[in-house]
Enzyme design. Structure first.
Site, PDB file in Angstrom:
ATOM      1  N   LYS A 125      43.966  35.325  36.221  1.00 56.58           N
ATOM      2  CA  LYS A 125      43.302  36.392  36.974  1.00 56.58           C
ATOM      3  C   LYS A 125      43.381  36.115  38.475  1.00 56.58           C
ATOM      4  O   LYS A 125      43.528  37.037  39.282  1.00 56.58           O
ATOM      5  CB  LYS A 125      41.844  36.535  36.531  1.00 56.58           C
ATOM      6  N   THR A 162      35.294  37.959  36.544  1.00 60.43           N
ATOM      7  CA  THR A 162      36.292  37.216  37.312  1.00 60.43           C
ATOM      8  C   THR A 162      35.575  36.124  38.087  1.00 60.43           C
ATOM      9  O   THR A 162      34.815  36.412  39.018  1.00 60.43           O
ATOM     10  CB  THR A 162      37.038  38.158  38.265  1.00 60.43           C
ATOM     11  N   LYS A 215      35.429  38.325  47.707  1.00 62.91           N
ATOM     12  CA  LYS A 215      34.838  37.156  47.037  1.00 62.91           C
ATOM     13  C   LYS A 215      35.900  36.449  46.182  1.00 62.91           C
ATOM     14  O   LYS A 215      36.048  35.223  46.224  1.00 62.91           O
ATOM     15  CB  LYS A 215      33.660  37.648  46.188  1.00 62.91           C
TER      16      LYS A 215
END
Lengths: 286, 286
Positions: free
Chosen positions: A168, A93, A236
């Site tokens: 995503k 990701t 993150k």
């Protein structure tokens, strides 16, 4: 087709096992060599000495690492061994811009690239029921499909390079909001004196039903926060999402609130726990 | 056992049909008589002249109305006909205190009471797949179980009178948060230029998967906000939940934000739309 897998973490190791089970896996590599050696032994596949050596011996390289810089470092490390026509599939990701940068470097060698981030948690990785969001050329996806089908039950072509990562990002934003929704509601339930097992059972069956409640409700309400999905990693991701939103001239207030809550939890030493550790900030005092 | 049904709205009419299909329904009553007459004709059951007349002819009275005052008004209206041993089952979503007040009045007549709010939307009511949260005595629930099983697929005993409503309050709070989570994320997806159908398909299959995305995602992203669950009713529920939280010395910040967003939408004339109309405040300008 012979596949190599780079990045054997909580998700990657399960995905590599599922590729091996379908007969696709030929080699693995991991930053911590002992992890790669152990899994290579378990699965009876080669343990490559470097990403470049792995790339030189397979038709498809799958990457599953944690951060944007890691993906680009892995791409650079495997390029010397990369042969024209090889498939490079990044399951990590990261931002759409990173996907596009990676694709450029891979294509300069005459190889092909897909961004293919996944969702479905460790359970989905283990059971090969991940949902996989793919960006890149449609014919490249068709070549990769048998590999992706070995790891996931839903493979959707979202568009050009970077669009898998865009999907995503939406997924991570939704997870952030659902985490707030579930933890606020369950903490309210605890304060109301409800039996939490029964509450989760009945609420799961209705209009508030969701994956996170089903999978993490029973553990979070027992103060168990084993990952799962590490809070520091979701943090993150949310920073990337907020930057993407800012570029679009919009905001993600619920995601931002979650990211800020995560920062409080990380400061208190809970960054390596599952994202459901958000419940620590909501539940009644123990 | 012969059951009577009071309150034939969007949810109630479907539940009454499912009771009839299992052979339990004997009579119906509705505030708007034409609705009751039409459904009684369709199902071949009696159309009672009043709640008291309905209560006098059945072994179980089921109530499905909108607000706390409506439940107590219905209880008072049926009491003159209520015989000892009759089951009164309130399927409405109201406060726990209202459930306890209703139970007191019913028990004074020697009859039995359950609070049994439901979740699962109009789809769940139609398909008899509701989740039903029950408060009251365990043996009363056992007598009522065949009726509840005709309307729902998950029937859970939450505890004493009022605990069904407490569980429903948690459910409504979770729905409020999920509405924020899904609308924020999907609006972000639209701004990123994603194909919304594909996005909803792939995100539904992973860790962000939820009922609301699955059922309302495809409609809200097409600007279709037909209820479903009326926004003004969820607003009413959230006010009850916030009052309950305040009594417990806590807050429900995400629910409060949703309730305030609903007030903006109601002021703009969208109170009769589905709760997914929250997307109006999040999506890119059309």
């Amino acid at each position: 087709m012979r596949a190599g897998f780079i990045g054997l973490g909580a998700m990657g190791a399960h995905m590599a096992r599922n590729l091996a089970q379908q007969g696709w896996l030929g080699a693995v590599w991991n930053r911590t060599p002992a992890t790669a050696q152990a899994l290579a032994g378990e699965l009876g596949v080669a343990c490559a000495a470097s990403p470049a050596e792995l790339a030189a011996t397979v038709d498809a390289v799958l990457i599953c690492v944690s951060a944007d810089a890691d993906v680009l470092a892995m791409i650079d490390a495997l390029l010397p061994g990369l042969r024209p026509g090889t498939l490079v599939i990044d399951l990590s990701t990261v931002g759409s811009a990173t996907a596009r940068a990676a694709a450029r470097r891979v294509r300069e060698r005459g190889a092909d690239f897909l961004d293919a981030p996944v969702t479905g948690g460790v359970e989905g990785a283990r059971n090969a029921t991940l949902a996989i969001m793919v960006g890149g050329a449609a014919d490249t996806l068709e070549r990769a499909r048998p590999l992706l089908a070995a790891m996931g039950s839903r493979v959707v072509h979202m568009g050009d390079t970077g669009m898998g990562q865009a999907a995503k990002a939406v997924n991570q934003v939704m997870c952030a909001g659902i985490n707030q929704a579930v933890t606020e509601a369950l903490a309210f339930g605890e304060r109301l004196g409800l039996d939490m097992g029964k509450l989760i059972e009945v609420v799961s069956g209705g209009a508030a039903g969701n994956w996170f409640l089903d999978k993490r409700g029973p553990t979070m309400t027992q103060d168990v926060f084993r990952p799962g999905f590490k809070l520091a990693l979701h943090h993150k991701d949310l920073k990337i999402c907020e930057a993407m939103a800012e570029d679009l001239g919009t905001a993600l207030p619920l995601s931002t609130a979650t990211r800020q809550d995560y920062e409080r939890l990380m400061a208190a030493g809970h960054g390596e726990e599952d994202i459901s550790a958000l419940y620590r900030l909501k539940r009644p005092a123990r």
